[in-house]
Design an enzyme around this catalytic site. Structure first.
Site: not given
Length: 300
Positions: A149, A173, A246, A249, A272, A281
């Site tokens: 990110r 995150k 992004h 990414r 994730h 994806y």
């Protein structure tokens, strides 16, 4: 305590106790400020389910996206659960609040050939020796090569990059740390930047920075500069100037799956929390496959 006052205390709780990112805390604070305006800044204990429903209805009427409504519902639930635990409310009115379903949109993805041409152009520009061009080439290669990110990239310190192993230690995150790999082109671009560009940029600042990537004034680069770079270089490849880091990414994840990578491995690389997030994806890959079939097969 009124909603506006309690919202500030809740935001501090998120940052200090739950260790959520400043961006997440700001989003909660903004949502609750909007609730305070809609409900007339009542005492927290006076807010009921109808106040919350009316707040979300007003947001929907002014055209807020379903993803925004879903986030606001989540903000309300987190806030009132905390208010109940803190003794600011005798009950939780958000328990019966229905979360609007998010519309699923497939991310914009550049083709591997298009990105290869763009990165070759960035490498050619970097070979002329300009410090900013060398840095920009490293940024683009690291973003696409690792799928990290933009906040993770900007937060990298010199010690986080291991060129021998071609890995970077990033803080994702929820302050979760992970190690991501990147390829030989990204390693070469990073080496060139560290040797030929970073010392030049670092000399422009009064104090020495630990940051890996530096801006024109010698301080840690910010997300805005990276957004501008990606919009300028990747935007034409996906047909939109309103594209951010992004996009690289998304492209990295899609190309990994196209190449046969395991879904759980891609989940680990991207950081994730849920496999369901990574599965978007697989839909992108399916869409690309279907598009290729429609274009190429005589019986399509």
């Amino acid at each position: 305590m009124r909603i506006s006052e309690a919202a500030e205390a809740f935001a501090a709780h998120l940052a200090d106790v739950r260790r959520l990112s400043p961006a997440t805390a700001r989003a909660y604070r903004a949502d609750l400020a909007d609730l305070a305006r809609a409900a007339g800044d009542l005492e927290v204990s006076e807010v009921d389910l109808e106040h919350l429903r009316d707040w979300l209805w007003r947001a929907a009427q002014r055209g807020d996206a379903r993803s925004t409504l879903a986030r606001r519902t989540s903000s309300a639930r987190g806030f009132f659960a905390w208010a109940l635990e803190s003794g600011l409310a005798g009950s939780d009115p958000s328990l019966r609040l229905v979360t609007p379903k998010k519309g699923r949109t497939l991310p914009r993805v550049a083709t591997a050939d298009g990105l290869a041409e763009m990165l070759d152009a960035a490498r050619s520009a970097a070979e002329e020796g300009d410090s900013i061009a060398l840095r920009d080439h490293a940024i683009l290669e690291l973003l696409y090569g690792s799928g990290m990110r933009v906040a993770e990239l900007c937060g990298l310190d010199l010690a986080d990059l291991d060129l021998d192993r071609a890995t970077a230690r990033v803080l994702g995150k929820g302050s979760k740390e992970r190690v991501v790999p990147f390829g030989a082109p990204a390693r070469r671009a990073a080496e060139a930047y560290l040797v030929r560009a970073r010392p030049v940029l670092a000399a422009r600042a009064d104090d020495e920075s630990r940051a890996l990537l530096l801006g024109a004034r010698g301080r840690r680069i910010g997300p805005r500069a990276v957004y501008d770079l990606v919009a300028r270089t990747v935007g034409p490849l996906v047909g939109s100037s309103a594209v951010g880091p992004h996009a690289l990414r998304h492209s990295a994840a899609t190309h990994l799956l196209d190449g046969g990578a395991d879904l759980r491995a891609v989940q680990e690389i991207l950081g994730h929390a849920s496999l369901g997030t990574t599965q978007i994806y697989t839909h992108v890959s399916s869409e690309r496959l279907a598009a290729a079939y429609r274009l190429a097969h005589p019986r399509a």
